[in-house]
Write a protein that holds these residues in place. Sequence first.
Motif, PDB file in Angstrom:
ATOM      1  N   MET A  52       0.830  -1.198   0.000  1.00 25.45           N
ATOM      2  CA  MET A  52       0.000   0.000   0.000  1.00 25.45           C
ATOM      3  C   MET A  52       0.867   1.251   0.000  1.00 25.45           C
ATOM      4  O   MET A  52       0.608   2.207  -0.747  1.00 25.45           O
ATOM      5  N   GLN A  53       1.902   1.250   0.828  1.00 30.00           N
ATOM      6  CA  GLN A  53       2.803   2.404   0.893  1.00 30.00           C
ATOM      7  C   GLN A  53       3.465   2.668  -0.456  1.00 30.00           C
ATOM      8  O   GLN A  53       3.572   3.811  -0.912  1.00 30.00           O
ATOM      9  N   LEU A  54       3.887   1.588  -1.117  1.00 35.64           N
ATOM     10  CA  LEU A  54       4.632   1.726  -2.370  1.00 35.64           C
ATOM     11  C   LEU A  54       3.740   1.991  -3.574  1.00 35.64           C
ATOM     12  O   LEU A  54       4.240   2.217  -4.681  1.00 35.64           O
ATOM     13  N   THR A  55       2.433   1.969  -3.369  1.00 37.39           N
ATOM     14  CA  THR A  55       1.505   2.287  -4.464  1.00 37.39           C
ATOM     15  C   THR A  55       0.657   3.512  -4.148  1.00 37.39           C
ATOM     16  O   THR A  55      -0.276   3.833  -4.893  1.00 37.39           O
ATOM     17  N   GLY A  56       0.940   4.164  -3.039  1.00 34.44           N
ATOM     18  CA  GLY A  56       0.208   5.371  -2.689  1.00 34.44           C
ATOM     19  C   GLY A  56      -1.208   5.119  -2.231  1.00 34.44           C
ATOM     20  O   GLY A  56      -2.082   5.988  -2.378  1.00 34.44           O
ATOM     21  N   CYS A  57      -1.454   3.961  -1.666  1.00 38.44           N
ATOM     22  CA  CYS A  57      -2.798   3.618  -1.199  1.00 38.44           C
ATOM     23  C   CYS A  57      -2.895   3.828   0.312  1.00 38.44           C
ATOM     24  O   CYS A  57      -2.304   3.088   1.092  1.00 38.44           O
ATOM     25  N   LYS A  58      -3.650   4.812   0.701  1.00 41.34           N
ATOM     26  CA  LYS A  58      -3.809   5.141   2.118  1.00 41.34           C
ATOM     27  C   LYS A  58      -4.796   4.213   2.798  1.00 41.34           C
ATOM     28  O   LYS A  58      -4.644   3.868   3.970  1.00 41.34           O
ATOM     29  N   THR A  59      -5.826   3.796   2.077  1.00 35.65           N
ATOM     30  CA  THR A  59      -6.911   2.998   2.647  1.00 35.65           C
ATOM     31  C   THR A  59      -7.172   1.764   1.787  1.00 35.65           C
ATOM     32  O   THR A  59      -6.702   1.664   0.646  1.00 35.65           O
ATOM     33  N   ILE A  60      -7.981   0.855   2.311  1.00 37.73           N
ATOM     34  CA  ILE A  60      -8.372  -0.320   1.537  1.00 37.73           C
ATOM     35  C   ILE A  60      -9.212   0.096   0.335  1.00 37.73           C
ATOM     36  O   ILE A  60      -9.127  -0.515  -0.743  1.00 37.73           O
ATOM     37  N   ASP A  61     -10.000   1.132   0.469  1.00 34.74           N
ATOM     38  CA  ASP A  61     -10.756   1.631  -0.682  1.00 34.74           C
ATOM     39  C   ASP A  61      -9.815   2.093  -1.785  1.00 34.74           C
ATOM     40  O   ASP A  61     -10.098   1.896  -2.975  1.00 34.74           O
ATOM     41  N   ASP A  62      -8.693   2.702  -1.410  1.00 30.47           N
ATOM     42  CA  ASP A  62      -7.684   3.091  -2.408  1.00 30.47           C
ATOM     43  C   ASP A  62      -7.125   1.860  -3.118  1.00 30.47           C
ATOM     44  O   ASP A  62      -6.899   1.890  -4.337  1.00 30.47           O
ATOM     45  N   VAL A  63      -6.898   0.784  -2.357  1.00 26.84           N
ATOM     46  CA  VAL A  63      -6.371  -0.444  -2.957  1.00 26.84           C
ATOM     47  C   VAL A  63      -7.333  -0.960  -4.022  1.00 26.84           C
ATOM     48  O   VAL A  63      -6.914  -1.466  -5.075  1.00 26.84           O
ATOM     49  N   LYS A  64      -8.627  -0.826  -3.765  1.00 25.61           N
ATOM     50  CA  LYS A  64      -9.627  -1.320  -4.713  1.00 25.61           C
ATOM     51  C   LYS A  64      -9.601  -0.550  -6.038  1.00 25.61           C
ATOM     52  O   LYS A  64     -10.231  -0.990  -7.017  1.00 25.61           O
ATOM     53  N   HIS A  65      -8.889   0.561  -6.057  1.00 24.87           N
ATOM     54  CA  HIS A  65      -8.759   1.342  -7.291  1.00 24.87           C
ATOM     55  C   HIS A  65      -7.305   1.389  -7.781  1.00 24.87           C
ATOM     56  O   HIS A  65      -6.974   2.189  -8.660  1.00 24.87           O
ATOM     57  N   ALA A  66      -6.457   0.539  -7.243  1.00 22.93           N
ATOM     58  CA  ALA A  66      -5.046   0.518  -7.632  1.00 22.93           C
ATOM     59  C   ALA A  66      -4.887  -0.065  -9.032  1.00 22.93           C
ATOM     60  O   ALA A  66      -5.740  -0.824  -9.520  1.00 22.93           O
ATOM     61  N   LYS A  67      -3.789   0.265  -9.664  1.00 23.17           N
ATOM     62  CA  LYS A  67      -3.522  -0.182 -11.034  1.00 23.17           C
ATOM     63  C   LYS A  67      -2.861  -1.559 -11.009  1.00 23.17           C
ATOM     64  O   LYS A  67      -1.829  -1.760 -10.373  1.00 23.17           O
ATOM     65  N   ILE A  68      -3.478  -2.495 -11.707  1.00 21.80           N
ATOM     66  CA  ILE A  68      -2.938  -3.844 -11.865  1.00 21.80           C
ATOM     67  C   ILE A  68      -2.743  -4.106 -13.354  1.00 21.80           C
ATOM     68  O   ILE A  68      -3.652  -3.869 -14.156  1.00 21.80           O
ATOM     69  N   ASP A  69      -1.570  -4.592 -13.732  1.00 20.23           N
ATOM     70  CA  ASP A  69      -1.297  -4.964 -15.112  1.00 20.23           C
ATOM     71  C   ASP A  69      -1.332  -6.479 -15.255  1.00 20.23           C
ATOM     72  O   ASP A  69      -1.200  -7.216 -14.267  1.00 20.23           O
ATOM     73  N   SER A  70      -1.479  -6.936 -16.488  1.00 22.59           N
ATOM     74  CA  SER A  70      -1.371  -8.354 -16.795  1.00 22.59           C
ATOM     75  C   SER A  70      -0.471  -8.488 -18.013  1.00 22.59           C
ATOM     76  O   SER A  70      -0.918  -8.422 -19.154  1.00 22.59           O
ATOM     77  N   ILE A  71       0.809  -8.622 -17.742  1.00 25.21           N
ATOM     78  CA  ILE A  71       1.831  -8.709 -18.783  1.00 25.21           C
ATOM     79  C   ILE A  71       2.389 -10.124 -18.776  1.00 25.21           C
ATOM     80  O   ILE A  71       2.756 -10.642 -17.722  1.00 25.21           O
ATOM     81  N   HIS A  72       2.444 -10.755 -19.935  1.00 21.69           N
ATOM     82  CA  HIS A  72       2.893 -12.146 -19.983  1.00 21.69           C
ATOM     83  C   HIS A  72       4.391 -12.233 -19.755  1.00 21.69           C
ATOM     84  O   HIS A  72       5.181 -11.580 -20.418  1.00 21.69           O
ATOM     85  N   TYR A  73       4.776 -13.044 -18.799  1.00 29.38           N
ATOM     86  CA  TYR A  73       6.174 -13.352 -18.525  1.00 29.38           C
ATOM     87  C   TYR A  73       6.333 -14.867 -18.557  1.00 29.38           C
ATOM     88  O   TYR A  73       5.363 -15.618 -18.408  1.00 29.38           O
ATOM     89  N   GLY A  74       7.574 -15.312 -18.743  1.00 33.76           N
ATOM     90  CA  GLY A  74       7.839 -16.734 -18.607  1.00 33.76           C
ATOM     91  C   GLY A  74       7.556 -17.174 -17.182  1.00 33.76           C
ATOM     92  O   GLY A  74       7.603 -16.373 -16.244  1.00 33.76           O
ATOM     93  N   ARG A  75       7.277 -18.442 -17.015  1.00 32.23           N
ATOM     94  CA  ARG A  75       6.914 -18.945 -15.691  1.00 32.23           C
ATOM     95  C   ARG A  75       8.045 -18.720 -14.700  1.00 32.23           C
ATOM     96  O   ARG A  75       9.197 -19.058 -14.961  1.00 32.23           O
TER      97      ARG A  75
END
Length: 410
Positions: free
Chosen positions: A349-372
Amino acid sequence: MTSYFKGFPQSDRNEKIDMINVDELEERAKKVMPEGAYYYIASGSENEWTWRANTSAFNHYQIVPRALTGMDNPSTETEFMGMKLKTPIMISPIACHGIAHKDAEVATQEGAAAAGALFSSSTYANKSVEDIAAAAPDAPRFFQLYLSKDWDFNKMVFEAINKAGYKGIFLTVDALVSGYREANLRTKFTYPVPLDFFTRYLGGKGEGQSVAQMYASSAQNISPADVERIKKESGLPVFIKGVMCAEDAYKALGAGADGIYVTNHGGREVDGAPATIDVLPEIAKAVNHRVPIIFDSGVRRGSHVFKALAMGADLVGIGRPYLYGLALGGAKGVESVIDQLDDELKIDMQLTGCKTIDDVKHAKIDSIHYGRDDLPSNTDPSRIKPYPKTADNQIKQEAETDATSGASHH
């Protein structure tokens, strides 16, 4: 440190656990649990592909760090169904905690309450719902229902959980029969400690029964009409536990469900089913915030909790890790496991600027293909190699230090 129930060893520890991560507790638990009981927890069905994929699939998604957010001291406090919680991490229901500790679900409830987490107990619990509630009277708790074919049994359960202050029901619909759990068959596992509801209703049935035998007493034909009847007769909110696709989420909502519980039973039912994190986005889109969503299966890191919240969950359940904590440390061990994951969550949360759990629910998530790559860290005990010892790299036990700074002259 060990007590016995008819010869079955049960931990009686009650101590905080020193750990680097929750994964390492799995191997440590072998030292305090019999083989059959251990593998009842630490296994999945058939070849265990889904059991493994539940955790490794979190690597399909990446948390995008954020800079210049001007934020510190994040809080993991949240509210769920009117209940104020210190953490979004939940104790998922698992049967027979007595295989891990003599105080069973009573100790688990105590640990969850100390950590400020929602607790849920199974129909197949060893301890009574009354004893569990007495352990932490003001703590929030839900009840997981294996619907019985016998509605007199169901009514007895509804009456008991209402009197004990349970706030809702998780109706399990993904375990109508037991998955083919080879580890249980190899160890000839049967429940070694009586299950309270079966003791009070059937005079002790449960102790000595296999997993498949216990499931056989549950209803195998559950329909939307059953959801309506459970809501009416219990008077409690009902979440549908075991939803793995958008179609079933729509069906559950149409049946009047008060919430959706996304889970594949920890990989213990259909082997080859997708990992829960991979199906969460489509279910969250279908639900569209109309009711709360609970998520579990495979959670082993605070980052897993973060990803699940950011992808649509309101609470994130853990299962096997808290039972290892229960075996190794009782109530305080359960608390230690929740606190470890909560601390890891706060770092993300600290490293993504999310102060609250509600902020986490709006955090940016990517889906980039990597090798296993789902290996543990290089310093994990399962991978680390002996560190070389030389005359030049050893710290002297009585090194001479500077009297002012305390620094070593070496």
